[in-house]
Design a protein around this motif. Sequence first.
Motif, PDB file in Angstrom:
ATOM      1  N   GLU A 115      12.710   8.068  -2.418  1.00  0.00           N
ATOM      2  CA  GLU A 115      11.294   8.233  -2.771  1.00  0.00           C
ATOM      3  C   GLU A 115      10.950   7.400  -4.008  1.00  0.00           C
ATOM      4  O   GLU A 115       9.900   6.745  -4.061  1.00  0.00           O
ATOM      5  N   LEU A 116      11.842   7.408  -4.991  1.00  0.00           N
ATOM      6  CA  LEU A 116      11.612   6.603  -6.199  1.00  0.00           C
ATOM      7  C   LEU A 116      11.635   5.120  -5.874  1.00  0.00           C
ATOM      8  O   LEU A 116      10.796   4.360  -6.381  1.00  0.00           O
ATOM      9  N   PHE A 117      12.571   4.689  -5.045  1.00  0.00           N
ATOM     10  CA  PHE A 117      12.619   3.277  -4.652  1.00  0.00           C
ATOM     11  C   PHE A 117      11.299   2.853  -4.026  1.00  0.00           C
ATOM     12  O   PHE A 117      10.787   1.772  -4.319  1.00  0.00           O
ATOM     13  N   GLU A 118      10.752   3.693  -3.172  1.00  0.00           N
ATOM     14  CA  GLU A 118       9.484   3.360  -2.528  1.00  0.00           C
ATOM     15  C   GLU A 118       8.357   3.280  -3.558  1.00  0.00           C
ATOM     16  O   GLU A 118       7.529   2.378  -3.524  1.00  0.00           O
ATOM     17  N   ALA A 119       8.352   4.215  -4.501  1.00  0.00           N
ATOM     18  CA  ALA A 119       7.304   4.218  -5.525  1.00  0.00           C
ATOM     19  C   ALA A 119       7.418   3.010  -6.453  1.00  0.00           C
ATOM     20  O   ALA A 119       6.409   2.443  -6.858  1.00  0.00           O
ATOM     21  N   PHE A 120       8.652   2.624  -6.783  1.00  0.00           N
ATOM     22  CA  PHE A 120       8.848   1.480  -7.685  1.00  0.00           C
ATOM     23  C   PHE A 120       8.555   0.162  -6.976  1.00  0.00           C
ATOM     24  O   PHE A 120       8.177  -0.812  -7.611  1.00  0.00           O
ATOM     25  N   GLY A 121       8.756   0.135  -5.675  1.00  0.00           N
ATOM     26  CA  GLY A 121       8.557  -1.092  -4.907  1.00  0.00           C
ATOM     27  C   GLY A 121       9.869  -1.819  -4.681  1.00  0.00           C
ATOM     28  O   GLY A 121      10.763  -1.800  -5.536  1.00  0.00           O
ATOM     29  N   GLY A 122       9.989  -2.454  -3.541  1.00  0.00           N
ATOM     30  CA  GLY A 122      11.231  -3.126  -3.167  1.00  0.00           C
ATOM     31  C   GLY A 122      11.617  -4.275  -4.072  1.00  0.00           C
ATOM     32  O   GLY A 122      12.800  -4.586  -4.214  1.00  0.00           O
ATOM     33  N   MET A 150       0.833  -1.200   0.000  1.00  0.00           N
ATOM     34  CA  MET A 150       0.000   0.000   0.000  1.00  0.00           C
ATOM     35  C   MET A 150       0.867   1.250   0.000  1.00  0.00           C
ATOM     36  O   MET A 150       0.589   2.210  -0.718  1.00  0.00           O
ATOM     37  N   LYS A 151       1.939   1.246   0.786  1.00  0.00           N
ATOM     38  CA  LYS A 151       2.844   2.390   0.812  1.00  0.00           C
ATOM     39  C   LYS A 151       3.465   2.611  -0.560  1.00  0.00           C
ATOM     40  O   LYS A 151       3.605   3.745  -1.017  1.00  0.00           O
ATOM     41  N   SER A 152       3.829   1.530  -1.225  1.00  0.00           N
ATOM     42  CA  SER A 152       4.404   1.634  -2.566  1.00  0.00           C
ATOM     43  C   SER A 152       3.390   2.184  -3.556  1.00  0.00           C
ATOM     44  O   SER A 152       3.714   3.039  -4.386  1.00  0.00           O
ATOM     45  N   ILE A 173       1.506   6.812  -6.849  1.00  0.00           N
ATOM     46  CA  ILE A 173       0.495   7.823  -7.210  1.00  0.00           C
ATOM     47  C   ILE A 173       1.058   9.219  -7.015  1.00  0.00           C
ATOM     48  O   ILE A 173       0.911  10.092  -7.883  1.00  0.00           O
ATOM     49  N   GLN A 174       1.725   9.444  -5.891  1.00  0.00           N
ATOM     50  CA  GLN A 174       2.336  10.746  -5.640  1.00  0.00           C
ATOM     51  C   GLN A 174       3.400  11.073  -6.682  1.00  0.00           C
ATOM     52  O   GLN A 174       3.510  12.214  -7.133  1.00  0.00           O
ATOM     53  N   LEU A 175       4.173  10.070  -7.076  1.00  0.00           N
ATOM     54  CA  LEU A 175       5.198  10.253  -8.098  1.00  0.00           C
ATOM     55  C   LEU A 175       4.568  10.666  -9.420  1.00  0.00           C
ATOM     56  O   LEU A 175       5.026  11.604 -10.082  1.00  0.00           O
TER      57      LEU A 175
END
Length: 111
Positions: free
Chosen positions: A86-93, A8-10, A15-17
């Motif tokens: 921030e990009l890592f979080e948006a892309f997913g681990g 969900m965080k990702s 979305i924010q990205l």
Amino acid sequence: DYANSPEMKSALAAIQLAEASAGLLAQLQPLEPRLADNPSDHQASIDLAQALAGMGEKDRAIDTLIASIRLDREWNEGAARAKLLELFEAFGGGDPATKSGRRKLSSLLFS
């Protein structure tokens, strides 16, 4: 607590990205020559990486930020590193670009 799950965080970060990237996509063309003329223009690096990420060019976005960090880790209180995380979080681990980017960042920070 699905709302606090990594997935969900990702998703929220993605979305924010996308929202933040929308206005930068039109600026993409002038950003590349601006950065080529002045590689130390860290704000241009961050803006370009944001636009590239919004276009799905994850590896180029990561490489742009890594180059900025390499030049000056502390510029604007580590803004390039913060954007990269921030990009890592948006892309997913689990994303291959995130995994590769994390290795690049670790190599840079610990070498």
